[in-house]
Write an enzyme that holds these catalytic residues in place. Structure first.
Site, PDB file in Angstrom:
ATOM      1  N   ASP A 155      -7.216   4.318  -4.625  1.00 41.18           N
ATOM      2  CA  ASP A 155      -7.769   4.194  -3.166  1.00 41.18           C
ATOM      3  C   ASP A 155      -8.441   5.502  -2.824  1.00 41.18           C
ATOM      4  OD1 ASP A 155      -7.719   2.256  -0.609  1.00 41.18           O
ATOM      5  OD2 ASP A 155      -7.341   4.111   0.095  1.00 41.18           O
ATOM      6  N   SER A 159      -8.284  -5.814 -10.328  1.00 37.80           N
ATOM      7  CA  SER A 159      -7.329  -5.285 -10.421  1.00 37.80           C
ATOM      8  C   SER A 159      -6.128  -6.440 -11.110  1.00 37.80           C
ATOM      9  CB  SER A 159      -6.262  -4.476  -9.531  1.00 37.80           C
ATOM     10  OG  SER A 159      -6.802  -3.447  -9.298  1.00 37.80           O
ATOM     11  N   LYS A 167       0.807  -1.108  -0.011  1.00 35.57           N
ATOM     12  CA  LYS A 167       0.310   0.064   0.059  1.00 35.57           C
ATOM     13  C   LYS A 167       1.086   1.179   0.110  1.00 35.57           C
ATOM     14  CE  LYS A 167      -4.195   1.058   0.329  1.00 35.57           C
ATOM     15  NZ  LYS A 167      -5.569   0.420  -0.079  1.00 35.57           N
TER      16      LYS A 167
HETATM   17  N1  LIG Z   1     -11.300   2.038  -4.641  1.00 29.09           N
HETATM   18  C1  LIG Z   1     -11.224   0.470  -4.410  1.00 29.09           C
HETATM   19  O1  LIG Z   1     -10.941  -0.064  -5.422  1.00 29.09           O
HETATM   20  C2  LIG Z   1     -11.170   0.243  -3.001  1.00 29.09           C
HETATM   21  C3  LIG Z   1     -10.958  -1.188  -3.044  1.00 29.09           C
HETATM   22  C4  LIG Z   1     -11.105  -1.597  -1.558  1.00 29.09           C
HETATM   23  C5  LIG Z   1     -11.328  -0.838  -0.513  1.00 29.09           C
HETATM   24  N2  LIG Z   1     -11.466   0.418  -0.768  1.00 29.09           N
HETATM   25  C6  LIG Z   1     -11.679   1.205   0.383  1.00 29.09           C
HETATM   26  O2  LIG Z   1     -12.935   1.822   0.424  1.00 29.09           O
HETATM   27  C7  LIG Z   1     -13.036   3.146   1.053  1.00 29.09           C
HETATM   28  C8  LIG Z   1     -13.237   4.145  -0.042  1.00 29.09           C
HETATM   29  O3  LIG Z   1     -12.352   4.477  -0.920  1.00 29.09           O
HETATM   30  P1  LIG Z   1     -12.877   5.002  -2.319  1.00 29.09           P
HETATM   31  O4  LIG Z   1     -12.086   4.599  -3.454  1.00 29.09           O
HETATM   32  O5  LIG Z   1     -14.521   4.885  -2.529  1.00 29.09           O
HETATM   33  O6  LIG Z   1     -12.442   6.445  -2.173  1.00 29.09           O
HETATM   34  P2  LIG Z   1     -12.963   7.814  -2.799  1.00 29.09           P
HETATM   35  O7  LIG Z   1     -13.560   7.624  -4.028  1.00 29.09           O
HETATM   36  O8  LIG Z   1     -12.017   8.922  -2.449  1.00 29.09           O
HETATM   37  O9  LIG Z   1     -14.409   8.068  -1.730  1.00 29.09           O
HETATM   38  C9  LIG Z   1     -14.189   8.036  -0.301  1.00 29.09           C
HETATM   39  C10 LIG Z   1     -15.402   8.617   0.146  1.00 29.09           C
HETATM   40  O10 LIG Z   1     -15.468   8.729   1.535  1.00 29.09           O
HETATM   41  C11 LIG Z   1     -15.621  10.087   2.160  1.00 29.09           C
HETATM   42  N3  LIG Z   1     -14.780   9.849   3.394  1.00 29.09           N
HETATM   43  C12 LIG Z   1     -13.483   9.966   3.545  1.00 29.09           C
HETATM   44  N4  LIG Z   1     -13.135  10.325   4.628  1.00 29.09           N
HETATM   45  C13 LIG Z   1     -14.223  10.432   5.327  1.00 29.09           C
HETATM   46  C14 LIG Z   1     -14.480  10.655   6.720  1.00 29.09           C
HETATM   47  N5  LIG Z   1     -13.532  10.859   7.740  1.00 29.09           N
HETATM   48  N6  LIG Z   1     -15.811  10.846   7.097  1.00 29.09           N
HETATM   49  C15 LIG Z   1     -16.885  10.440   6.147  1.00 29.09           C
HETATM   50  N7  LIG Z   1     -16.480  10.276   5.012  1.00 29.09           N
HETATM   51  C16 LIG Z   1     -15.276  10.266   4.584  1.00 29.09           C
HETATM   52  C17 LIG Z   1     -15.130  10.752   1.095  1.00 29.09           C
HETATM   53  O11 LIG Z   1     -15.795  11.950   1.264  1.00 29.09           O
HETATM   54  P3  LIG Z   1     -14.879  13.411   0.823  1.00 29.09           P
HETATM   55  O12 LIG Z   1     -15.289  13.415  -0.634  1.00 29.09           O
HETATM   56  O13 LIG Z   1     -15.640  14.482   1.640  1.00 29.09           O
HETATM   57  O14 LIG Z   1     -13.601  13.359   1.151  1.00 29.09           O
HETATM   58  C18 LIG Z   1     -15.789  10.152   0.031  1.00 29.09           C
HETATM   59  O15 LIG Z   1     -17.181  10.377  -0.200  1.00 29.09           O
HETATM   60  C19 LIG Z   1     -11.471   3.173   1.628  1.00 29.09           C
HETATM   61  O16 LIG Z   1     -11.403   2.656   2.916  1.00 29.09           O
HETATM   62  C20 LIG Z   1     -10.718   2.450   0.547  1.00 29.09           C
HETATM   63  O17 LIG Z   1      -9.466   2.074   1.184  1.00 29.09           O
HETATM   64  C21 LIG Z   1     -11.464   0.871  -2.010  1.00 29.09           C
HETATM   65  N1  LIG Z   2      -7.163   0.342  -2.711  1.00 27.54           N
HETATM   66  C1  LIG Z   2      -7.823  -0.883  -2.983  1.00 27.54           C
HETATM   67  C2  LIG Z   2      -7.791  -1.390  -4.552  1.00 27.54           C
HETATM   68  C3  LIG Z   2      -6.346  -2.024  -4.520  1.00 27.54           C
HETATM   69  C4  LIG Z   2      -5.804  -2.601  -5.890  1.00 27.54           C
HETATM   70  O1  LIG Z   2      -6.683  -2.631  -6.799  1.00 27.54           O
HETATM   71  O2  LIG Z   2      -4.467  -2.902  -6.170  1.00 27.54           O
HETATM   72  C5  LIG Z   2      -8.117  -2.004  -1.796  1.00 27.54           C
HETATM   73  O3  LIG Z   2      -8.034  -1.565  -0.784  1.00 27.54           O
HETATM   74  O4  LIG Z   2      -8.087  -3.134  -2.267  1.00 27.54           O
END
Ligand SMILES: NC(=O)c1ccc[n+]([C@@H]2O[C@H](COP(=O)([O-])OP(=O)(O)OC[C@H]3O[C@@H](n4cnc5c(N)ncnc54)[C@H](OP(=O)(O)O)[C@@H]3O)[C@@H](O)[C@H]2O)c1
Ligand SMILES: N[C@@H](CCC(=O)O)C(=O)O
Length: 448
Positions: A166, A380, A126
């Protein structure tokens, strides 16, 4: 003192200033106790727990860039290459002012187990930076991303370490970073995932984490004689994961009535209008107040400390999709009092340890992020496969593989929990199933 407690003490001493990392390690090691007890001599003599809780390496670097006023700004960049026993390091890059070493280490540690659960050959890593993309111009974002990649490119590669998105890192940021990698290294390779479709990205990667979350939730309900049809769902977040979780939940017959960002939340009793939400968040990068202004049925609430936010709304299923520790014990009590049946984590570690325990002790089905949000990284890995064979699969092919992976993850974690007499404990099941594969590979590869 048993082996698990010895290592927990050691990790706590060494990382006393990293609460999120300690939280993640505590959860994992506590649930691994039966596996460790059954293999104590082997694991102890090979220092398996000491090795799996210490990253292979930590990279920390300066990221200087020039803002629109001509001022040089300096951020801190990170990449934690945690474990590559089963494949190249793989995991996202988080761009958010809260980012520090402990947060990147917790995310990298969780990624090791999550990636193992996908059944695909990817290790865990990460990275990210304390850079805040909010309010920056496209040129400033590009300047930051190019500088970040100028340093990071020395340590990554399609068979070495493959970063992705992320929080705060989406297609725009991945594009700028990919361009810079290509410019410096001179190779066109699948070094990043989440790329644009015209230069090696995979169809369905954008949707994958949210869709995968719903596929596993659907399987959980099905295996308990129920379905998503007609269910009321509370979602937190309004980013990539939340948007596509809402879209798939609606396609599967549920009604999602909430979403949130870092400043406020929406209650929309008629169901979130996902196209409007996409327009507000993905296209305009605006606040949720704009959603409320454009939708009659929606109520906007400002975020207030000590209030439950989206978790105050009565629902059958809760899907936390924003960030770590966004759902605490008091929120869990409120959800249970409101009759929640299942909680599945779209975000990484959104539920505190106390809240998780409360759900489990009160008959709520709970699937942790390592399993529930693994669809993103799994897709991915499918993008990596397509890049390697220089082919692109259709949306339907990728989506079908994603669904199959998520259904298999559910059954693997369910079986692992049952094997150790913890039926229904999907946290233990996910940690055990993820751990076993990585440890077997580590043991086979000798001491390193
Ligand atoms: N993207 C992926 O493929 C993926 C995969 C697995 C897990 N995740 C996890 O999923 C979560 C969200 O990721 P994402 O990719 O959706 O990110 P993102 O597109 O940047 O969206 C994050 C969302 O969460 C909100 N947020 C962030 N911090 C916050 C807080 N302290 N309180 C309330 N809302 C908050 C943000 O609001 P603002 O816009 O106001 O900042 C935004 O709406 C993270 O934990 C990430 O690690 C992501
Ligand atoms: N950030 C995402 C996606 C990671 C990836 O696609 O490599 C996760 O927490 O799993």
């Amino acid at each position: 003192m048993g082996y698990v407690d010895e290592v927990l003490e050691l990790v706590s001493k060494k990382n006393a200033d990293q609460p999120e990392f300690l939280q993640a390690v505590t959860e994992v090691l506590n649930t691994l106790r039966p596996v460790v007890d059954a293999n104590e001599e082997l694991y102890r003599s090979n220092a398996i727990l000491e090795r799996i809780t210490e990253p292979d390496r930590v990279l920390m670097f300066r990221v200087p860039w020039v803002d629109d006023k001509g001022q040089v700004q300096v951020n801190r960049g990170f990449r934690v290459q945690f474990n590559n026993a089963i494949g190249p390091y793989k995991g996202g890059l988080r761009l958010h002012p809260s980012v520090n070493l402990g947060i990147i280490k917790f995310l990298g540690f969780e990624q090791v187990f999550k990636n193992s659960l996908t059944s695909l050959p990817i290790g865990g890593g990460k990275g990210g930076s304390d850079f805040d993309p909010k309010g920056k111009s496209d040129r400033e974002i590009m300047a930051f991303c190019q500088s970040f990649m100028t340093e990071l490119c020395k340590y990554i590669g399609a068979d070495v370490d493959v970063p992705a998105g992320d929080i705060g890192t989406g297609a725009r940021e991945i594009g700028f970073m990919f361009g810079q990698y290509k410019r410096i290294r001179g190779t066109y390779e699948g070094v990043l995932t989440g790329k644009g479709l015209s230069y090696g990205g995979s169809l369905a990667r954008t949707e994958a984490t949210g869709y995968g979350l719903l596929y596993i939730t659907e399987e959980l309900m099905k295996c308990h004689g129920d379905s998503l049809e007609g269910k009321t769902i509370a979602v937190s977040g309004a980013g990539n994961v939340a948007i596509y979780a809402i879209q798939k939940a609606q396609q599967l017959g549920a009604k999602v009535v909430t979403c949130s960002d870092s400043t406020g939340w929406i209650y929309d009793p008629e169901g979130i209008d996902v196209e409007l939400l996409r327009e507000v968040k993905e296209v305009k990068r605006a606040r949720l107040t704009e959603y409320a202004a454009a939708r009659k049925s929606a109520e906007y609430h400002e975020k207030k400390n000590g209030e439950h936010g989206v978790w105050s709304v009565k629902c059958d299923i809760a899907l936390p999709c924003a960030t770590q520790n966004e759902l605490d014990l008091e929120d869990a009590k409120q959800l249970v009092a409101n009759g929640v049946k299942a909680v599945c984590e779209g975000a990484n570690m959104p539920t505190t340890l106390e809240a998780t325990e409360y759900f489990q002790n009160n008959g709520v089905m709970f699937i942790c992020g390592k399993a529930a949000n693994a669809g993103g990284v799994a897709t991915s890995a499918l993008e990596m496969s397509q890049n390697s064979e220089r082919l692109s699969w259709t949306f339907e092919e990728v989506d079908a593989k994603l669904k199959n992976i998520m259904v298999n993850i559910y059954h693997n974690i369910d079986d692992a929990a049952k094997r150790y007499g913890m039926e229904g404990n999907y946290v233990a099941g996910a940690n055990i199933a993820g751990f076993e594969k990585v440890v077997n590979a580590m043991l086979a590869q000798g001491v390193y």
